[in-house]
Design a protein around this motif. Sequence first.
Motif, mmCIF file in Angstrom:
data_model
loop_
_atom_site.group_PDB
_atom_site.id
_atom_site.type_symbol
_atom_site.label_atom_id
_atom_site.label_comp_id
_atom_site.label_asym_id
_atom_site.label_seq_id
_atom_site.Cartn_x
_atom_site.Cartn_y
_atom_site.Cartn_z
ATOM 1 N N GLN A 18 64.345 -81.231 41.988
ATOM 2 C CA GLN A 18 65.805 -81.258 41.999
ATOM 3 C C GLN A 18 66.329 -82.124 40.857
ATOM 4 O OE1 GLN A 18 67.833 -79.519 43.741
ATOM 5 N NE2 GLN A 18 66.922 -78.974 45.708
ATOM 6 N N ALA A 19 65.675 -83.261 40.614
ATOM 7 C CA ALA A 19 66.076 -84.141 39.512
ATOM 8 C C ALA A 19 65.849 -83.460 38.166
ATOM 9 C CB ALA A 19 65.291 -85.453 39.586
ATOM 10 N N TYR A 20 64.752 -82.721 38.079
ATOM 11 C CA TYR A 20 64.441 -81.970 36.857
ATOM 12 C C TYR A 20 65.492 -80.887 36.604
ATOM 13 C CZ TYR A 20 61.661 -78.958 33.725
ATOM 14 O OH TYR A 20 61.206 -78.192 32.670
ATOM 15 N N LEU A 21 65.939 -80.210 37.670
ATOM 16 C CA LEU A 21 66.970 -79.191 37.544
ATOM 17 C C LEU A 21 68.263 -79.780 36.986
ATOM 18 C CD1 LEU A 21 66.695 -77.165 40.899
ATOM 19 C CD2 LEU A 21 65.808 -76.540 38.665
ATOM 20 N N ARG A 62 49.631 -76.031 36.711
ATOM 21 C CA ARG A 62 50.152 -77.142 37.511
ATOM 22 C C ARG A 62 51.516 -76.858 38.126
ATOM 23 N NH1 ARG A 62 50.532 -82.255 33.958
ATOM 24 N NH2 ARG A 62 51.262 -80.805 32.353
ATOM 25 N N LYS A 63 52.094 -75.705 37.841
ATOM 26 C CA LYS A 63 53.488 -75.457 38.198
ATOM 27 C C LYS A 63 53.754 -75.540 39.687
ATOM 28 C CE LYS A 63 57.307 -72.518 36.758
ATOM 29 N NZ LYS A 63 57.707 -71.365 35.933
ATOM 30 N N SER A 64 52.780 -75.180 40.498
ATOM 31 C CA SER A 64 52.991 -75.189 41.949
ATOM 32 C C SER A 64 52.661 -76.526 42.590
ATOM 33 C CB SER A 64 52.154 -74.084 42.610
ATOM 34 O OG SER A 64 50.777 -74.323 42.378
ATOM 35 N N SER A 65 52.103 -77.462 41.814
ATOM 36 C CA SER A 65 51.657 -78.720 42.407
ATOM 37 C C SER A 65 52.412 -79.937 41.892
ATOM 38 C CB SER A 65 50.156 -78.925 42.138
ATOM 39 O OG SER A 65 49.896 -78.936 40.747
ATOM 40 N N GLU A 66 53.075 -79.821 40.737
ATOM 41 C CA GLU A 66 53.829 -80.953 40.200
ATOM 42 C C GLU A 66 54.897 -80.454 39.227
ATOM 43 O OE1 GLU A 66 51.727 -83.228 36.908
ATOM 44 O OE2 GLU A 66 50.010 -82.204 37.840
ATOM 45 N N LEU A 115 58.455 -78.386 45.711
ATOM 46 C CA LEU A 115 58.321 -79.659 44.991
ATOM 47 C C LEU A 115 59.382 -80.697 45.359
ATOM 48 C CD1 LEU A 115 57.441 -78.219 41.456
ATOM 49 C CD2 LEU A 115 55.876 -79.018 43.244
ATOM 50 N N GLY A 116 60.425 -80.285 46.067
ATOM 51 C CA GLY A 116 61.386 -81.233 46.605
ATOM 52 C C GLY A 116 62.215 -81.995 45.590
ATOM 53 N N ALA A 117 62.429 -83.297 45.883
ATOM 54 C CA ALA A 117 63.344 -84.143 45.106
ATOM 55 C C ALA A 117 63.001 -84.228 43.619
ATOM 56 C CB ALA A 117 63.393 -85.540 45.723
ATOM 57 N N GLU A 139 62.995 -70.483 41.082
ATOM 58 C CA GLU A 139 63.598 -71.797 41.292
ATOM 59 C C GLU A 139 63.776 -72.091 42.777
ATOM 60 O OE1 GLU A 139 67.218 -72.118 39.127
ATOM 61 O OE2 GLU A 139 66.228 -72.462 37.197
ATOM 62 N N LYS A 140 64.181 -71.091 43.522
ATOM 63 C CA LYS A 140 64.348 -71.275 44.966
ATOM 64 C C LYS A 140 63.027 -71.658 45.613
ATOM 65 C CE LYS A 140 65.918 -68.884 49.147
ATOM 66 N NZ LYS A 140 66.440 -67.605 49.702
ATOM 67 N N PHE A 141 61.961 -71.016 45.193
ATOM 68 C CA PHE A 141 60.638 -71.324 45.731
ATOM 69 C C PHE A 141 60.213 -72.752 45.355
ATOM 70 C CE2 PHE A 141 56.088 -71.650 44.813
ATOM 71 C CZ PHE A 141 55.545 -71.371 46.053
#
Length: 208
Positions: A143-146, A73-77, A138-140, A131-133
Amino acid sequence: MDKELKYGLGNYQRTRRMVLAGLVVVLFAALLFGQSTFPPDTPIHETIEMFGVLLIFLGIVGRLWATLYIGGRKSSEVVTGGPYSITRNPLYVFSTVAAAGVGAQIGSFSGIILFAVLCAGAFHIVILREEKFLKEALGAPYQAYLAKVPRFFPKLSLYQEGDTGSFKPRLLLTTLLDGLVFLVALPAFELIDGAQQSGILPVLFTLP
């Protein structure tokens, strides 16, 4: 677009496997000619080796645990449950733990630290690119997860059970096979110890 994301992330996953395989080769080559200052068959040497075995199994089990949650699921959510709730990169963390266990097979405290630092340093480069990818993919939400979850060192107080999503046995099997390469260290380094003791292999350096 989904296919492009999966393809892009697949490149990073292949890179991760290549880094892991390369590290194992380098570490194995180093151990061919290295020896602990603690002689084999002494209690401290054997204790370090056994501690290393525990680290290797912990690393393998941890990698399987992480795979149960990521499940393709890493690339989709953004996956935020289980090990992903306490560190953004549990697969890399547990691979580093296993690498430290490999280093312990030399019977050296320095081997544990050296192998862990080498592995973590190599993975750090892959993590930054990944992370850059994922920021773009995945967008916002990512970013919140980071902002909340640490990149590498786990923060246990953040732990949440979360959802494992759909279980994919193939991915779990792939992760298991990837992790089993660490177990090769156990019989291999016993042979190396024997070859060094008999003088077949030269000892070029020692580690405390």
